[in-house]
Write a protein that holds these residues in place. Structure first.
Motif, PDB file in Angstrom:
ATOM      1  N   MET A 219       1.542   7.257   3.065  1.00 37.52           N
ATOM      2  CA  MET A 219       0.080   7.119   3.250  1.00 37.52           C
ATOM      3  C   MET A 219      -0.296   7.480   4.484  1.00 37.52           C
ATOM      4  O   MET A 219      -1.211   8.217   4.710  1.00 37.52           O
ATOM      5  N   SER A 222      -0.170  11.382   4.918  1.00 37.86           N
ATOM      6  CA  SER A 222      -1.406  11.767   4.434  1.00 37.86           C
ATOM      7  C   SER A 222      -2.570  11.609   4.990  1.00 37.86           C
ATOM      8  O   SER A 222      -3.510  12.606   4.962  1.00 37.86           O
ATOM      9  N   LEU A 348       3.331   9.233  -3.543  1.00 41.40           N
ATOM     10  CA  LEU A 348       2.679  10.306  -2.356  1.00 41.40           C
ATOM     11  C   LEU A 348       3.642  11.253  -1.991  1.00 41.40           C
ATOM     12  O   LEU A 348       3.021  12.191  -1.419  1.00 41.40           O
ATOM     13  N   PRO A 355      -3.869   9.871  -3.749  1.00 44.15           N
ATOM     14  CA  PRO A 355      -3.405   8.087  -3.183  1.00 44.15           C
ATOM     15  C   PRO A 355      -3.900   7.355  -4.018  1.00 44.15           C
ATOM     16  O   PRO A 355      -4.344   6.282  -3.386  1.00 44.15           O
TER      17      PRO A 355
END
Ligand code: DLL
Length: 431
Positions: A219, A222, A348, A355
């Protein structure tokens, strides 16, 4: 005031242990005198506060638990008179009463100081413009980072969470360089930016201080890519102080625990036994220096690992791994232990997913069934059935390979899952 304190943050462990021993001895005597709950507990276990003079003795002290707050609701664990308490916060437990915490003026000073340390640890300086998009109110995120920013001498924008369009406008117009919010809310900002045709590469943000809930390294990657900033993990809990217990520096290799004030240990969550460094278990924290709520060995229920090594940033403080979940968050599905953050990592890593996901556990007959709903982009969602099936199979395979679990995968339309402004609620356990 300097918020990078080399004599503490880069000191040799022996030196720090000396300080910790002194502080432990002081706090143990203090709570014995001021808090009937601790006096009774120590007496029952034959602990003589005057005999505690070394940090090595800490594991012989009793643990404090969330239930102790409930049993002493609302102010029973406070060590100061209410007239000396200048602020209360509370965390909304998932069940029952809120957990109430209090601060004297000195406690607020300490909190401001450790929150400023968190900011400085992530590269902040007085020139920064900090947008505090954690919720203000009983939650400690908003006011904690607010006071930290002011203490540092930075410019604080107390916008609180919500109203994403306005947040984006303010980032742009006010020249916000640092943002503080939950990772979940960062996703919300990204989504609104994309609807509004705003590119984060055109905004002045340098770093985000994201915390208050578990989030995975995938995460982080991203968010960093899409928000064009350094996404830093910051950790804390109301019972201990709020944000400002531990935080990442730009090396992003573990969170530095501010162990001159908050002493961490890891225990086996089943037996309560202290575990050696490097082993994963439940984090337990003692607050040495607070006046109203100086907790001894508080069980956080957070799962992590501690290790000691000199960081690239020069800090020698003990490091804490990002929290993978809570002991009470762990799902046991057909005998397999699984944390929502592990599922998040798998999702992810699959490029075609967004997400945003939800985990649903049900019991059909005697068998647990795990369903993962995950959003996919509009383009993918309008693909042919054959391609959607191939994507579902790909996700199911990745979940099975990584977690050894069979899961039903449902691909859902963009924006169809509930959005959150603070901490996300990703698990629905219907068993
Ligand atoms: O969440 C304090 C905070 C505010 C920390 C803003 C960081 C930033 P509580 O509402 O009492 O306090 O919730 C504490 O949240 O025991 C963890 O389970 C979880 N938590 C907090 N930070 C992290 C993190 C605030 N970085 C509970 N990673 C804690 C994972 C976190 N979980």
């Amino acid at each position: 005031m300097d918020f990078f304190e080399p004599e503490i943050e880069t000191s040799v462990p022996e030196q720090l242990r000396e300080l910790q021993s002194k502080r432990l001895s002081k706090v143990v005597n203090y709570v014995y005198e001021k808090v009937p709950f601790y006096r009774e507990k120590f007496d029952q276990q034959g602990i003589e506060p005057e005999a505690v003079d070394s940090i090595e003795q800490i594991s012989s002290l009793p643990l404090t638990e969330k239930d102790d707050f409930r049993d002493n609701y609302p102010y029973g664990l406070f060590a100061t008179d209410l007239r000396d308490v200048v602020r209360v916060h509370a965390s909304s437990g998932t069940t029952g009463q809120p957990t109430v915490v209090g601060y004297t003026k000195n406690d607020i000073k300490l909190w401001s100081h450790t929150a400023a340390r968190t900011l400085v640890c992530g590269g902040a300086c007085p020139d920064d413009i900090i947008q505090v998009a954690y919720g203000y109110g009983l939650f400690t995120g908003g006011l904690g980072m607010h006071y930290g920013g002011e203490e540092l001498g930075a410019t604080v924008i107390p916008i609180s969470s919500g109203n994403s369009r306005k947040q984006l406008q303010i980032i742009n117009d006010f020249g916000t360089t640092l943002i503080c919010c939950t990772p979940t809310y960062a996703l919300q900002l990204l989504e609104t930016a994309s609807e509004e045709g705003i590119d984060f590469h055109d905004l002045p943000l340098k770093a985000g201080f994201f915390g208050a809930e578990p989030w995975s390294d995938s995460m982080r990657k991203s968010i960093e890519k899409r928000m064009n900033l350094d996404a830093l993990d910051i950790y804390g809990l109301s019972e201990i102080i709020g944000p400002g217990v531990s935080s990442e520096c730009l090396a992003k290799d573990g969170l530095h625990v501010f162990e001159d004030h908050f002493y961490p240990e890891i225990i086996d969550p089943q037996t309560g036994e202290a575990l050696p460094e490097d082993e994963k278990g439940e984090l337990v924290v003692t607050c040495f220096t607070k006046e109203t709520l100086p907790l001894i060995r508080y069980r956080t229920r957070d799962i992590t690992r501690l290790w000691r090594e000199k960081c690239d940033c020069g800090r020698t403080l003990v490091k804490m791994e990002r929290v993978s979940g809570r002991t009470d968050d762990m799902l046991i599905v057909r005998g397999v232990n699984v944390f929502p953050s592990q599922i998040e990592s798998v999702l992810l890593d699959i490029e075609e997913t967004e997400p945003h996901y939800q985990i649903i556990v049900e019991r059909e007959g005697t068998l647990d069934e795990l369903e993962i709903k995950v959003e996919v982009s509009r383009e993918i969602f309008s693909d042919e059935v054959k391609e959607l099936q191939a994507l579902k199979d790909k996700i199911a395979r990745a979940v099975s390979e990584t977690l050894n679990l069979r899961a039903k995968i449902s691909l859902v339309e963009p924006r169809s899952l509930k959005r959150h402004q603070g901490k996300a609620q990703r698990v629905i356990d219907r068993r």
